[in-house]
Write a protein that holds these residues in place. Structure first.
Motif, short mmCIF file in Angstrom:
data_model
loop_
_atom_site.label_atom_id
_atom_site.label_comp_id
_atom_site.label_asym_id
_atom_site.label_seq_id
_atom_site.Cartn_x
_atom_site.Cartn_y
_atom_site.Cartn_z
N ASP A 1 0.84 -1.27 -0.01
CA ASP A 1 0.06 -0.04 -0.04
C ASP A 1 0.99 1.17 -0.09
N VAL A 2 1.95 1.27 0.85
CA VAL A 2 2.85 2.43 0.52
C VAL A 2 3.57 2.76 -0.37
N VAL A 3 4.05 1.42 -1.36
CA VAL A 3 4.54 1.65 -2.64
C VAL A 3 3.55 2.27 -3.60
N GLN A 4 2.20 1.76 -3.58
CA GLN A 4 1.37 2.15 -4.38
C GLN A 4 0.91 3.87 -4.29
N GLU A 5 0.80 4.06 -2.94
CA GLU A 5 0.63 5.39 -2.74
C GLU A 5 1.89 6.30 -3.07
N SER A 6 2.89 5.75 -2.81
CA SER A 6 4.16 6.53 -3.42
C SER A 6 4.35 6.88 -4.82
N LEU A 7 3.67 5.68 -5.74
CA LEU A 7 3.85 5.83 -6.97
C LEU A 7 2.86 6.82 -7.50
N VAL A 8 1.47 6.75 -6.95
CA VAL A 8 0.68 7.76 -7.29
C VAL A 8 1.20 9.09 -7.04
N LYS A 9 1.69 9.19 -5.66
CA LYS A 9 2.19 10.75 -5.62
C LYS A 9 3.51 11.24 -6.48
N ALA A 10 4.14 10.15 -6.78
CA ALA A 10 5.35 10.42 -7.77
C ALA A 10 4.69 10.97 -9.09
N TYR A 11 3.66 10.01 -9.55
CA TYR A 11 3.28 10.29 -10.78
C TYR A 11 2.75 11.84 -10.71
N ARG A 12 1.91 12.22 -9.91
CA ARG A 12 1.18 13.47 -9.68
C ARG A 12 2.28 14.85 -9.57
N ALA A 13 3.78 14.45 -9.03
CA ALA A 13 4.75 15.17 -8.60
C ALA A 13 5.64 15.26 -9.90
N LEU A 14 5.62 14.63 -10.98
CA LEU A 14 6.50 14.68 -11.82
C LEU A 14 6.97 15.98 -12.39
N GLY A 15 5.99 16.96 -12.46
CA GLY A 15 6.39 18.16 -12.97
C GLY A 15 7.40 18.79 -12.18
N ARG A 16 7.59 18.41 -10.69
CA ARG A 16 8.61 18.93 -10.09
C ARG A 16 9.60 17.96 -9.87
N PHE A 17 9.96 17.02 -10.61
CA PHE A 17 11.12 16.13 -10.86
C PHE A 17 11.80 16.83 -11.50
N ARG A 18 13.21 16.97 -11.16
CA ARG A 18 14.43 17.67 -11.84
C ARG A 18 14.77 16.91 -12.67
N GLN A 19 14.94 17.50 -14.09
CA GLN A 19 15.33 16.74 -15.48
C GLN A 19 16.71 16.48 -15.31
N GLY A 20 17.04 15.23 -15.53
CA GLY A 20 18.46 14.73 -15.50
C GLY A 20 18.75 14.19 -14.08
N ALA A 21 18.02 14.14 -12.94
CA ALA A 21 18.21 13.60 -11.92
C ALA A 21 18.01 11.97 -11.77
N PRO A 22 18.45 11.47 -11.07
CA PRO A 22 18.17 10.01 -11.00
C PRO A 22 16.68 9.72 -10.31
N PHE A 23 16.04 8.87 -11.19
CA PHE A 23 14.53 8.82 -10.80
C PHE A 23 14.64 7.94 -9.24
N ARG A 24 15.15 6.74 -9.28
CA ARG A 24 15.25 6.01 -8.02
C ARG A 24 15.35 6.62 -6.58
N PRO A 25 16.42 7.43 -6.38
CA PRO A 25 16.46 8.19 -4.97
C PRO A 25 15.12 8.86 -4.93
N TRP A 26 14.82 9.70 -5.96
CA TRP A 26 13.82 10.42 -5.81
C TRP A 26 12.27 9.84 -5.26
N LEU A 27 12.52 8.69 -6.02
CA LEU A 27 11.06 7.63 -5.69
C LEU A 27 11.19 7.14 -4.30
N LEU A 28 12.56 6.50 -3.99
CA LEU A 28 12.58 6.13 -2.59
C LEU A 28 12.47 7.16 -1.46
#
Length: 169
Positions: A35-62
Motif C-alpha cells: 500500500d505504501v508503494v502504491q501510494e508513493s507511485l501515485v504521489k510520484a506520478y502527480r509530482a512529475l512536474g517537480r522532478f528535476r530533469q536529469g536527476a536519477p529517478f530511483r532516489p527521488w522515488l525512494l
C-alpha cells in the motif's frame, strides 16, 4: 516523462517497484508495504512536474517511499493499534543460504531493526538498498555530512551489538 507520458512512467514503475517495495518493508511498513508503494507511485506520478530533469529517478522515488513509510509508522503510533514489533522491518532471507548464513543474516536484520529510526534508515539505504552517499542523502533529505556521521554512528552501534551477541552465545 515529465509531461506525464504514461508509457514512460509505466516503464519506470516496472523498473523501480521492486526496490521500492523492499525499501518500504525495510523502513518499517511491514504488511502495509504494498500500500505504501502504491501510494508513493501515485504521489510520484502527480509530482512529475517537480522532478528535476536529469536527476536519477530511483532516489527521488525512494524518498517518497521513505516519507510515506514514516507517515504510516507515525500514524500507527498515534492510533496505538500495533506493537513496536509490527513496525520492524521484515526479514528478507535467501532460502538457498545455509542455516548458519540465515541465522547470521537474521541476527543482523534484527540488530538493524533495533537501531533508532534515523540510524536504521541510513543503514538501509546504504547497505540494503545499495544506494551511494549522494542517493542516500536525496532519499532521506539530509545533507551528505549527516549521512556520513549517522552511518558511522549506526555502524559503530551495530558492531558493538553484534559483538555483544557473539559473546553471549
Amino acid at each position: 516523462m515529465r509531461t506525464g507520458d504514461a508509457a514512460a512512467y509505466a516503464e519506470l514503475v516496472r523498473a523501480h517497484a521492486g526496490p521500492a517495495l523492499r525499501a518500504a518493508r525495510l523502513f518499517g511498513a511491514g504488511a502495509d508495504a504494498e500500500d505504501v508503494v502504491q501510494e508513493s507511485l501515485v504521489k510520484a506520478y502527480r509530482a512529475l512536474g517537480r522532478f528535476r530533469q536529469g536527476a536519477p529517478f530511483r532516489p527521488w522515488l525512494l524518498r517518497i517511499v521513505a516519507n510515506e513509510t514514516r507517515n504510516l509508522v507515525r500514524s500507527r503510533g498515534r492510533r496505538g493499534a500495533t506493537e513496536a514489533a509490527a513496525a520492524r522491518p521484515e526479514s528478507v532471507i535467501d532460502p538457498a543460504a545455509s542455516a548458519a548464513d540465515r541465522a547470521r543474516r537474521a541476527e543482523l536484520l534484527s540488530a538493524i531493526a533495533a537501531l533508532p529510526e534515523r540510524h536504521r534508515q541510513v543503514v538501509t539505504c546504504r547497505y540494503l538498498l545499495d544506494l551511494d552517499e549522494r542517493e542516500t542523502a536525496t532519499v532521506l533529505g539530509w545533507p551528505r555530512g549527516t549521512v556520513k556521521s549517522r552511518l558511522s554512528r549506526a555502524l559503530k552501534t551495530l558492531r558493538a551489538e553484534l559483538a555483544e551477541d557473539a559473546h553471549v552465545c
